[in-house]
Design a protein around this motif. Structure first.
Motif, PDB file in Angstrom:
ATOM      1  N   TYR A   1       0.833  -1.194   0.000  1.00 54.02           N
ATOM      2  CA  TYR A   1       0.000   0.000   0.000  1.00 54.02           C
ATOM      3  C   TYR A   1       0.874   1.253   0.000  1.00 54.02           C
ATOM      4  O   TYR A   1       0.640   2.188  -0.766  1.00 54.02           O
ATOM      5  N   ASN A   2       1.893   1.272   0.845  1.00 48.60           N
ATOM      6  CA  ASN A   2       2.783   2.435   0.928  1.00 48.60           C
ATOM      7  C   ASN A   2       3.634   2.611  -0.322  1.00 48.60           C
ATOM      8  O   ASN A   2       4.142   3.708  -0.577  1.00 48.60           O
ATOM      9  N   ALA A   3       3.773   1.543  -1.125  1.00 50.48           N
ATOM     10  CA  ALA A   3       4.484   1.637  -2.405  1.00 50.48           C
ATOM     11  C   ALA A   3       3.560   2.138  -3.509  1.00 50.48           C
ATOM     12  O   ALA A   3       4.010   2.386  -4.621  1.00 50.48           O
ATOM     13  N   GLY A   4       2.271   2.266  -3.213  1.00 52.74           N
ATOM     14  CA  GLY A   4       1.316   2.783  -4.178  1.00 52.74           C
ATOM     15  C   GLY A   4       0.315   1.766  -4.700  1.00 52.74           C
ATOM     16  O   GLY A   4      -0.577   2.108  -5.471  1.00 52.74           O
ATOM     17  N   ALA A   5       0.444   0.506  -4.290  1.00 52.14           N
ATOM     18  CA  ALA A   5      -0.488  -0.531  -4.760  1.00 52.14           C
ATOM     19  C   ALA A   5      -1.873  -0.293  -4.165  1.00 52.14           C
ATOM     20  O   ALA A   5      -1.997   0.098  -3.005  1.00 52.14           O
ATOM     21  N   ARG A   6      -2.887  -0.554  -4.969  1.00 46.26           N
ATOM     22  CA  ARG A   6      -4.262  -0.506  -4.480  1.00 46.26           C
ATOM     23  C   ARG A   6      -4.991  -1.818  -4.735  1.00 46.26           C
ATOM     24  O   ARG A   6      -6.127  -1.992  -4.319  1.00 46.26           O
ATOM     25  N   ILE A   7      -4.312  -2.756  -5.422  1.00 45.89           N
ATOM     26  CA  ILE A   7      -4.820  -4.104  -5.645  1.00 45.89           C
ATOM     27  C   ILE A   7      -3.666  -5.062  -5.390  1.00 45.89           C
ATOM     28  O   ILE A   7      -2.554  -4.821  -5.855  1.00 45.89           O
ATOM     29  N   THR A   8      -3.910  -6.123  -4.631  1.00 47.01           N
ATOM     30  CA  THR A   8      -2.865  -7.118  -4.390  1.00 47.01           C
ATOM     31  C   THR A   8      -3.326  -8.489  -4.853  1.00 47.01           C
ATOM     32  O   THR A   8      -4.512  -8.761  -4.958  1.00 47.01           O
ATOM     33  N   SER A   9      -2.344  -9.343  -5.109  1.00 47.98           N
ATOM     34  CA  SER A   9      -2.603 -10.730  -5.477  1.00 47.98           C
ATOM     35  C   SER A   9      -1.702 -11.628  -4.635  1.00 47.98           C
ATOM     36  O   SER A   9      -0.486 -11.471  -4.647  1.00 47.98           O
ATOM     37  N   SER A  10      -2.330 -12.550  -3.925  1.00 42.22           N
ATOM     38  CA  SER A  10      -1.611 -13.530  -3.108  1.00 42.22           C
ATOM     39  C   SER A  10      -2.068 -14.906  -3.562  1.00 42.22           C
ATOM     40  O   SER A  10      -3.088 -15.411  -3.116  1.00 42.22           O
ATOM     41  N   SER A  11      -1.312 -15.499  -4.458  1.00 41.09           N
ATOM     42  CA  SER A  11      -1.708 -16.784  -5.039  1.00 41.09           C
ATOM     43  C   SER A  11      -1.006 -17.922  -4.316  1.00 41.09           C
ATOM     44  O   SER A  11      -0.285 -18.718  -4.915  1.00 41.09           O
ATOM     45  N   TRP A  12      -1.203 -17.996  -3.020  1.00 39.28           N
ATOM     46  CA  TRP A  12      -0.619 -19.045  -2.193  1.00 39.28           C
ATOM     47  C   TRP A  12      -1.482 -19.177  -0.941  1.00 39.28           C
ATOM     48  O   TRP A  12      -2.258 -18.295  -0.613  1.00 39.28           O
ATOM     49  N   GLY A  13      -1.354 -20.288  -0.284  1.00 41.43           N
ATOM     50  CA  GLY A  13      -2.112 -20.505   0.943  1.00 41.43           C
ATOM     51  C   GLY A  13      -1.861 -21.891   1.476  1.00 41.43           C
ATOM     52  O   GLY A  13      -0.830 -22.504   1.196  1.00 41.43           O
ATOM     53  N   ASN A  14      -2.816 -22.397   2.212  1.00 36.87           N
ATOM     54  CA  ASN A  14      -2.690 -23.711   2.822  1.00 36.87           C
ATOM     55  C   ASN A  14      -2.911 -24.819   1.810  1.00 36.87           C
ATOM     56  O   ASN A  14      -3.621 -24.646   0.829  1.00 36.87           O
ATOM     57  N   GLY A  15      -2.310 -25.962   2.074  1.00 35.75           N
ATOM     58  CA  GLY A  15      -2.442 -27.114   1.198  1.00 35.75           C
ATOM     59  C   GLY A  15      -3.615 -28.004   1.561  1.00 35.75           C
ATOM     60  O   GLY A  15      -4.456 -27.659   2.388  1.00 35.75           O
ATOM     61  N   ALA A  16      -3.638 -29.167   0.958  1.00 34.04           N
ATOM     62  CA  ALA A  16      -4.736 -30.120   1.121  1.00 34.04           C
ATOM     63  C   ALA A  16      -4.974 -30.467   2.584  1.00 34.04           C
ATOM     64  O   ALA A  16      -4.042 -30.691   3.341  1.00 34.04           O
ATOM     65  N   GLY A  17      -6.236 -30.490   2.966  1.00 41.25           N
ATOM     66  CA  GLY A  17      -6.609 -30.863   4.318  1.00 41.25           C
ATOM     67  C   GLY A  17      -6.389 -29.789   5.352  1.00 41.25           C
ATOM     68  O   GLY A  17      -6.567 -30.026   6.544  1.00 41.25           O
ATOM     69  N   ALA A  18      -6.017 -28.595   4.928  1.00 39.51           N
ATOM     70  CA  ALA A  18      -5.732 -27.516   5.869  1.00 39.51           C
ATOM     71  C   ALA A  18      -7.018 -26.930   6.439  1.00 39.51           C
ATOM     72  O   ALA A  18      -8.113 -27.176   5.943  1.00 39.51           O
TER      73      ALA A  18
END
Length: 190
Positions: free
Chosen positions: A122-139
């Motif tokens: 946000y402080n770098a100027g972004a107003r949209i983010t993408s986080s294409s990672w997370g928990n795996g199977a069974g999480a």
């Protein structure tokens, strides 16, 4: 984008002038020197290292999907009629504030306060983010303290839209048919 790292010399992010991204290595929430020189990269938040992983290239892939702009396009935005020009990201004229959280063997190193990487963006100027990672199977598919941290950032920055993958590996054989894993269970994100 926050992911395993980014190959900034990839055709979709390379700067034809040879400018390199500005590395921000102090692991705080301020992008001290956002770049106006590099055609695609505003800043590169070095939470782990300064490169994408050789084993997957996941961060480079997701960055290209989001904002890739091949060398087949001009700076004015007019696309040439080439195969690469037609293989753009969803927002090819966007610029990237990237946080590298990828370590060896595709392991992710996530800050204790996950909100820090989004405040940096946000402080770098972004107003949209993408986080294409997370928990795996069974999480877990619960609402936890990391979800609350994401919701707090969203509440404090109402002009900030955070996208997160729901989970790529969920499998009903693990005892849960949930399709959305924790941190995608935060309330104020997409």
């Amino acid at each position: 984008v926050d992911d395993t790292g980014m190959d900034w010399d990839n055709v979709y992010t390379r700067d034809p002038e040879g400018d390199k991204p500005i590395y921000d290595k102090d692991k705080d929430t301020i992008c001290e020197n956002p770049s106006s020189a590099h055609r695609k990269i505003v800043g590169y938040n070095v939470y782990v290292d300064t490169f994408d992983l050789n084993s997957s290239g996941h961060g480079t892939h997701t960055t290209g999907s989001v904002a890739g702009d091949s060398m087949g396009s001009t700076h004015s935005g007019a696309l040439t009629d080439t195969v690469l020009a037609r293989a753009m990201g969803m927002a090819p004229m966007a610029r990237i504030a990237f946080t590298d959280i990828g370590g060896a063997s595709d392991a992710l190193t996530i800050p204790a306060n996950i909100a820090d990487i989004y405040r940096w963006a946000y402080n770098a100027g972004a107003r949209i983010t993408s986080s294409s990672w997370g928990n795996g199977a069974g999480a877990a598919s619960s609402y936890n303290n990391r979800c609350e941290m994401l919701d707090t950032v969203a509440w404090q920055h109402k002009d900030f839209l955070m996208f997160r993958s729901a989970g790529n590996d969920n499998n009903p054989s693990f005892g849960s048919a949930d399709s959305c894993n924790t941190m995608a269970t935060a309330k104020n994100i997409v």
